[in-house]
Motif scaffolding. Sequence first.
Motif, PDB file in Angstrom:
ATOM      1  N   ARG A   2      36.338  43.183  40.873  1.00  0.00           N
ATOM      2  CA  ARG A   2      37.406  43.867  40.703  1.00  0.00           C
ATOM      3  C   ARG A   2      38.546  42.714  40.148  1.00  0.00           C
ATOM      4  O   ARG A   2      38.431  41.745  41.564  1.00  0.00           O
ATOM      5  CB  ARG A   2      37.556  44.588  42.388  1.00  0.00           C
ATOM      6  N   ASP A  25      33.853  46.585  35.183  1.00  0.00           N
ATOM      7  CA  ASP A  25      34.890  45.725  35.492  1.00  0.00           C
ATOM      8  C   ASP A  25      36.387  46.733  35.820  1.00  0.00           C
ATOM      9  O   ASP A  25      36.452  47.745  35.271  1.00  0.00           O
ATOM     10  CB  ASP A  25      35.880  44.211  35.818  1.00  0.00           C
ATOM     11  N   HIS A  26      36.742  46.401  37.420  1.00  0.00           N
ATOM     12  CA  HIS A  26      37.861  47.206  37.267  1.00  0.00           C
ATOM     13  C   HIS A  26      39.087  46.203  37.711  1.00  0.00           C
ATOM     14  O   HIS A  26      39.598  45.401  38.402  1.00  0.00           O
ATOM     15  CB  HIS A  26      37.896  47.920  38.953  1.00  0.00           C
ATOM     16  N   ALA A  69      40.566  43.319  45.369  1.00  0.00           N
ATOM     17  CA  ALA A  69      39.945  42.614  44.384  1.00  0.00           C
ATOM     18  C   ALA A  69      38.928  41.905  45.078  1.00  0.00           C
ATOM     19  O   ALA A  69      38.877  41.036  46.169  1.00  0.00           O
ATOM     20  CB  ALA A  69      41.264  41.528  43.984  1.00  0.00           C
TER      21      ALA A  69
END
Length: 221
Positions: A2, A25-26, A69
């Motif tokens: 993230r 992925d974010h 994150a």
Amino acid sequence: MRIVIAGGHGQIALRLSRLLSERGDHVVGLIRQPEHADEVRAAGAEPVVLDLESASVDDVARAIEGAQADAVVFAAGAGSGSGSERKETMDRAGAVLLADGAEEAGVRRYVMLSSMGADAHSRFDGDPVLRAYLRAKGAADDDIRARTDLDWTVLRPGTLRNEPGTGKVRIDRSTGGGFIPRDDAAAVIAELLATPGTSRQTIEVIAGDVPVPEAVAALAH
């Protein structure tokens, strides 16, 4: 992973968002202007409106925490049409603020998109705005590299171009002058994020003949 990208509407940031989202992925893209949100979404990132020139450390930390994150990328910039003052408020202070926010949020991984020639004491004798830019980027790099709570990598690309990427680069502590397609610069950042052991290095990158994954893997320690 993230990942939060500051300057989410920038040319490299949009390319990077596409690469990261395509591999699963974010991505959260921090943007100043709400009207840029659709383009950021189209690149595969979640837009979050946050102006690094007016936000507080707590604002940035909340955005990073909200994204859950694992890493942050500074790919923001005042832009080619801005004056010397905004080189200071964005290119230096914005990068420092993102680092402060990352530390407050407990996120260690920080990739800094810098510039070849960045130097807090640059004596570049041409355009004074470019000199201010190189000094601002150099001062930001110095601040980031002095932090013990960040696993930072400072990436200094050569002249950026919009021609299609080749997927091949040259990476070294000092490459000498050269250019690199923005596609390839974004690919290097994506690979740095995915490759453990590439932190605490300042590296230059230009077009070359080594595939990006191989070139980045050689940096791991």
